[in-house]
Each structure stands twice: as structure tokens, then as C-alpha cells.
Write an enzyme that holds these catalytic residues in place. Sequence first.
Site, mmCIF file in Angstrom:
data_model
loop_
_atom_site.group_PDB
_atom_site.id
_atom_site.type_symbol
_atom_site.label_atom_id
_atom_site.label_comp_id
_atom_site.label_asym_id
_atom_site.label_seq_id
_atom_site.Cartn_x
_atom_site.Cartn_y
_atom_site.Cartn_z
ATOM 1 N N CYS A 53 -22.659 50.560 36.846
ATOM 2 C CA CYS A 53 -22.379 51.868 37.458
ATOM 3 C C CYS A 53 -23.552 52.830 37.196
ATOM 4 O O CYS A 53 -24.645 52.583 37.668
ATOM 5 C CB CYS A 53 -21.028 52.385 36.958
ATOM 6 S SG CYS A 53 -20.341 53.714 37.961
ATOM 7 N N HIS A 109 -17.512 47.819 38.898
ATOM 8 C CA HIS A 109 -17.082 47.599 37.512
ATOM 9 C C HIS A 109 -16.584 46.164 37.359
ATOM 10 O O HIS A 109 -15.417 45.888 37.642
ATOM 11 C CB HIS A 109 -15.994 48.613 37.134
ATOM 12 C CG HIS A 109 -16.554 49.982 36.973
ATOM 13 N ND1 HIS A 109 -17.109 50.416 35.795
ATOM 14 C CD2 HIS A 109 -16.730 50.987 37.861
ATOM 15 C CE1 HIS A 109 -17.573 51.641 35.947
ATOM 16 N NE2 HIS A 109 -17.351 52.013 37.200
ATOM 17 N N GLU A 141 -15.821 44.611 34.805
ATOM 18 C CA GLU A 141 -14.756 44.524 33.785
ATOM 19 C C GLU A 141 -13.394 44.903 34.364
ATOM 20 O O GLU A 141 -12.373 44.717 33.713
ATOM 21 C CB GLU A 141 -15.113 45.415 32.587
ATOM 22 C CG GLU A 141 -14.979 46.930 32.804
ATOM 23 C CD GLU A 141 -16.147 47.580 33.526
ATOM 24 O OE1 GLU A 141 -16.987 46.856 34.103
ATOM 25 O OE2 GLU A 141 -16.214 48.834 33.536
#
Lengths: 205, 259
Positions: free
Chosen positions: A80, A181, A183
Site C-alpha cells: 500500500c 493488501h 494479508e
Amino acid sequence: MRVTVIDYKAGNLTSVLKALRHLGAETVVTGGDLAIVEAAERIVLPGVGHFQATERLDATGLTPAIRAAIARGVPFLGICVGMQWLYAGSSEAPAQPGLGHFAEPCTHFSESTQKVPHVGWNSLEVRDGSRLLAGVEPGEYVYFTHSYKAPVTPETAATSYYIEPFAAAVERGNVMGVQFHPEKSGATGLKILGNFLAWQARGAK
Amino acid sequence: MITKRIIACLDVHDGRVVKGVQFVDLIDAGDPATQAARHAREGADEIVLLDITATHEGRQTLLDTVRRTARELFVPFCVGGGIRTADDAAQVFDAGADKVSVNSAALKDPMLIDAIGRSFGAQAVVVAIDARRDPNAADPVRDAQVFVQGGRKPAGRRVVEWAREAEDRGAGEILLTSMNSDGMRTGFDCELTAAVSESVGIPVIASGGAGTVEHFVDVFGRGKADAALAASIFHFGVSSARSLKQELAKAGVSVRLPC
């Protein structure tokens, strides 16, 4: 497998650490201990929020330490704002320079009737030869949340489309970045983080 | 292409998932961590955990529940209920939430939105608005009122105006619940959702009233929602996010599939 995660107070690290540990990595968090960065085997620079937060990397001396780590071939992943920092800078904070590893600046999405920020799951168009995104099939989805974006250039590893095409991932040698993202992107995201953890310089044992 | 999000909502009371019909008549529907994992596996794009008893009983959000739920969850995870200060939010983030949802506390102290946004980024702040139409108002949509404390008390604010202020203060998303339709399974309040969505530049998550696939098609179309929350539709094996999304795709809604 040890991963050094840089904490520069740009949001919450818990999800990134959790995903890396889930994949078997040992995580080391540092907020300014340069010795840890100098000894790093693999670096992740997360980051949510405002580009201005990256000033902390300069203030703590992390910027030259990361630059040196990259130069000696340490695999690096920016997430990001962490990806945007690899570029010259961002119009979000024009006075704050990025690392300049990629020459272009990041900019706000163009004026549109569509909402900005771009929030949600969007599909990836992966370019041939990306090692970070190996195994990601056309049209797999990842989770984005951002208002500024990196331009599409020869180093772009994947594009995504919202209002206009933008770089969803960038990759040149050991330096990689993702605008989304991983994750928070389910199985697709974990696959991409796994690729990063497995990344080795060509010819390395 | 950006997709419309289907968000599974777990209303949690005393560490158990419950679902109320118009916020009363709580029915036990299981363990939050197990339910969240199941929804993610079955294609939910995001999980919201709302501790529905926290505010009026003065309890802290159930950090243990959050920690346990977040452990193996790799989709966005939002937690609300009982978050009164930026420190409360920090604890919830530490426990593994990606976003917090604030409601009553933000109305009492709107600076809370600014404070959390400054520390954790706008993307981490969801302002939840419980809205109720007054059928006797001159314009039931524009005059729809914000309610607090689980829908018990009017806050003295118009919904659309409060949503705008929340955005100005740095909220990243609005979670709009229609108190009139909540738990009724008669459809979302599309007029009110559209009015809010057209008034702000941030995503609006529609909530309250989901009962059929057509209700979702309607709120993504006419209601201009960016995401929709579903709770009771997923419980008791009524449906899964995946089967809902497959039906939405057939109806021409862009959703994340396969998932």
C-alpha cells in the site's frame, strides 16, 4: 525464515504479522533500530494511511538503511503506502520524497463520478514473468483501499482498473510492491506473500 | 472491475453470535470465531463483528473474542461496539481488527472520528449510523433521524447530514442500518441508502432488511450501495455468501467469484 517488518507508525501491523507468521515466517518488528535493518534477510514495509507518515523513515535513518539493504539484494516488499514510497513521491504529500527506486510519482485518481477511495475487491491482470504473482490466475481478486495510485510503467507486475488503469503491483529484481493488501486478500493474498517469502536471487542456493 | 462486497455480520452478545429482530428477541447462533471462519470460507468478502450489548451496558469490546476471531481470518475484519476512545480503538486493532466501527461515542464526541483516523488511517474508521424514518416527516428520507444506544434514543441528527460530517472528519466508510427494516427480511431501505450514498464520496454499506437475493440486487442498483451487510440470511443454513454471490452474478451484479 526471518522477515523484518518496518514499523513507522503508519497504521496497524497486526494483520501483516499474522499473515506472515501463518505462512511460517519468524517476524522481527523494528521502528528505528538500524542494526536490525542492516542484518535483515527480508524486509516488509507495510503502511496504511497518509503518505506523509513516511517522513518517519527519514527521521529515524531507516531510509538509507533500507536503500543499503536493497542494494545488497535483500528481498523487499512494500504494501500500500509502502509500495508508493518506492516511487519518487506522491501528490498526497508533495514535500515528502519517496525512495525514488522507481522514477515516477504517485498521484490521486482522476476526477470521476466514481467514489474515491477505491475500496473493495478488484481483479488483477498479471504480466508475464512476475515472480511475486506467480500462480495468480487471470481475474483473481485482491482487496484494495486507497485514494492515490502508482502509474503503469514497464516495471508494473500487475495492473488493476478503477476509473483508469493503475499499478496493482510493481517488481524489479529484489524490489517488489503491492498496492492491495495481501494479508487481507484471502487465499490469493497468502499465495502472493508466500511467493515473496520464497523469493531468492536467481542462481542463489 | 471493482466488485460489490457481501459482508457477513456477526452480532455478538456475551461472546456468542446472536441475531435480533428489530434489536430484541436474541437467538443464539454460535461461536464468533467459528462463524467468522465459516463465512470467510463460504465466500464472504468481509466480516463485521458488532458487540451489540457493549454500549448500553458500558462494557469494553470483547477483546478476547476479537483476538480469537482474527487469528485465522485473512479477509477484512471490522469490529464495533463499546469503542469510546482512540485508546479503545487501539486495543481492538492490536487484537487483530482492520477497521473499527463507531456509533454512539462518535455522536457524543465527533472528534473521536478525527482521532482514530489520524492514528490508524481513514480506511480503518467506519461510522455506523442507525437510522429511523419518521413516516410523519415532511421528507421521510431527508429527515430520517439518527438513533443511538442500540436504537433506543434519538440523537437529534439527520442521517444524511451526520454521514457528511463523518466523511469530513475522516471516516473511511459509512455503515447505514435501517432500524425500520432491521431483521424484518423485507428488503433494504433503498431510498435512504441512495440518499446517503449520493451525499458522500466514501463507500456506503447497507444494512437491515436482507431476506432474499432480489433485496441485494435492489440495494446495489437502486440503493447505490457499495457493500451490503447480511446477518440473519446466513444463519441457520439459510444461504451462504457464495450462493448469494452466484445468484447476484446471474442478475448482473459484479461480485468476487470464484471465492
